[in-house]
Design an enzyme around this catalytic site. Structure first.
Site, PDB file in Angstrom:
ATOM      1  N   VAL A 109       0.630  -1.247  -0.072  1.00  0.00           N
ATOM      2  CA  VAL A 109       0.075  -0.145   0.102  1.00  0.00           C
ATOM      3  C   VAL A 109       0.753   1.191   0.042  1.00  0.00           C
ATOM      4  CG1 VAL A 109      -1.922   1.258   1.125  1.00  0.00           C
ATOM      5  CG2 VAL A 109      -1.731  -1.237   1.294  1.00  0.00           C
ATOM      6  N   CYS A 110       0.750   2.053  -1.020  1.00  0.00           N
ATOM      7  CA  CYS A 110       1.317   3.440  -1.267  1.00  0.00           C
ATOM      8  C   CYS A 110       2.881   3.220  -1.033  1.00  0.00           C
ATOM      9  CB  CYS A 110       1.066   4.368   0.129  1.00  0.00           C
ATOM     10  SG  CYS A 110       1.612   6.025   0.078  1.00  0.00           S
ATOM     11  N   ALA A 111       3.530   4.037  -0.043  1.00  0.00           N
ATOM     12  CA  ALA A 111       5.195   3.651  -0.375  1.00  0.00           C
ATOM     13  C   ALA A 111       5.773   2.314   0.076  1.00  0.00           C
ATOM     14  CB  ALA A 111       5.854   4.740   0.689  1.00  0.00           C
ATOM     15  N   GLY A 112       4.741   1.250   0.295  1.00  0.00           N
ATOM     16  CA  GLY A 112       5.108  -0.191   0.822  1.00  0.00           C
ATOM     17  C   GLY A 112       5.765  -0.740  -0.508  1.00  0.00           C
ATOM     18  N   THR A 141       1.875   3.317  -7.029  1.00  0.00           N
ATOM     19  CA  THR A 141       1.961   3.717  -5.689  1.00  0.00           C
ATOM     20  C   THR A 141       1.191   4.925  -5.656  1.00  0.00           C
ATOM     21  OG1 THR A 141       3.597   4.074  -3.875  1.00  0.00           O
ATOM     22  CG2 THR A 141       4.345   4.914  -6.062  1.00  0.00           C
TER      23      THR A 141
END
Length: 301
Positions: free
Chosen positions: A105-108, A125
């Site tokens: 999720v996102c920056a993951g 992202t």
């Protein structure tokens, strides 16, 4: 029991974590077999919003049906992100190599990139980080301005609330659209957004409208798509005429009749069953077709 493991890094964003965690927790409450784990380098993890989180420092044993999720964290750039443990990166690689699914999720997505799992695959992202992700991992194909992508069991989402959309899609693919619809209702969210990708579930793909009558009919079809559902029955349940329902449904879904929508759900579920080893004839019967001829015809198109 399937396991969902969340890998927490310092500065984790609460909604990146809480959205998908709540979706799988709700699925468990509704009767699906899930256990959620939270792993990190230390037993207490600071979140971006200041709330400390408790975590395990050791991973559970995983199988191919389990899911590993890396939520995003605070930071203006990916380069400044807290480095994942070498053990966590190795676990991500090993789980995928063993047939499991990994998600971010996102920056993951940065953690998946460091694990080498983005190379040769489509990913996404948060829109503020897309250019940097593309520059850091040139062998990846960064798909811009979409909610999520899925490529060979590597799943990435745009971040923040899109983690909920991602979780609902995974639940829909694994258990069918009725389960995802129940989870969405339990969470009091509209299961309407999709990834604008071919892999997006039919339940989400044709929900980007505001016609409450059509949504109610879709909810009914979602929960009983394997049963015969005559147009007259659907119209009566919606409290409108057959002609009115057909016109409203076609307009709201971009050209689908209720029957075509039901067939899309059947086809999606059948393809999932076939991909997991079910023969075509058995998959056709399970999703409501009298025989495999219609299923083969739909798959050909």
């Amino acid at each position: 029991m399937s396991q969902v493991v969340f890998v927490l890094l310092p500065g984790v964003h609460l909604l990146d974590l809480a959205g998908p965690a709540q979706a799988f927790h709700s699925a468990a409450v509704l009767g699906e077999s899930y256990r959620l784990w939270y792993v990190a380098e230390r037993e207490q993890v600071p979140s971006a919003q200041g709330l400390p989180l408790a975590a395990e420092t050791r991973w559970p044993e995983l199988g191919p049906d389990d899911l590993v999720v890396v939520p995003g964290w605070r930071g203006p750039t990916l380069r400044d992100a807290p480095p994942p443990r070498a053990e966590d990166l190795a676990r991500l690689r090993a789980h995928h190599a063993a047939g499991g699914t990994v998600a971010s999720v996102c920056a993951g997505a940065e953690a998946l990139g460091q694990a080498g799992l983005l190379d040769g695959r489509r990913c996404t992202t948060h829109h503020d980080l897309q250019d940097e992700l593309a520059a850091r991992y040139p062998r990846a194909t960064v798909v811009r301005d979409v909610l999520f992508t899925i490529d060979d069991r590597v799943v990435t989402s745009a971040g923040i609330a899109s983690g909920i959309d991602l979780a609902l899609h995974l639940l829909s693919v694994r258990h069918g659209p009725a389960v995802a619809a129940k989870v969405a209702r339990d969470m009091v969210v509209y299961a309407r957004r999709n990834g604008h990708e071919p892999q997006a579930s039919a339940m989400l793909r044709y929900r980007s409208h505001v016609d409450d009558t059509v949504h109610r009919v879709q909810d009914l079809i979602d929960s009983r798509f394997a049963e015969p559902l005559p147009l007259a029955y659907l119209a009566a349940r919606a409290g409108v005429s057959e002609r009115t329902l057909t016109r409203a449904f076609t307009r709201a879904t971009g050209g689908l009749t209720p029957l075509r929508y039901q067939q899309a759900l059947r086809l999606e579920r059948a393809q999932h069953l076939i991909s997991h080893g079910t023969v075509v004839e058995s998959a056709a019967r399970e999703v409501g077709f009298e025989d495999a001829r219609m299923l083969r015809r739909l798959r050909a198109h």
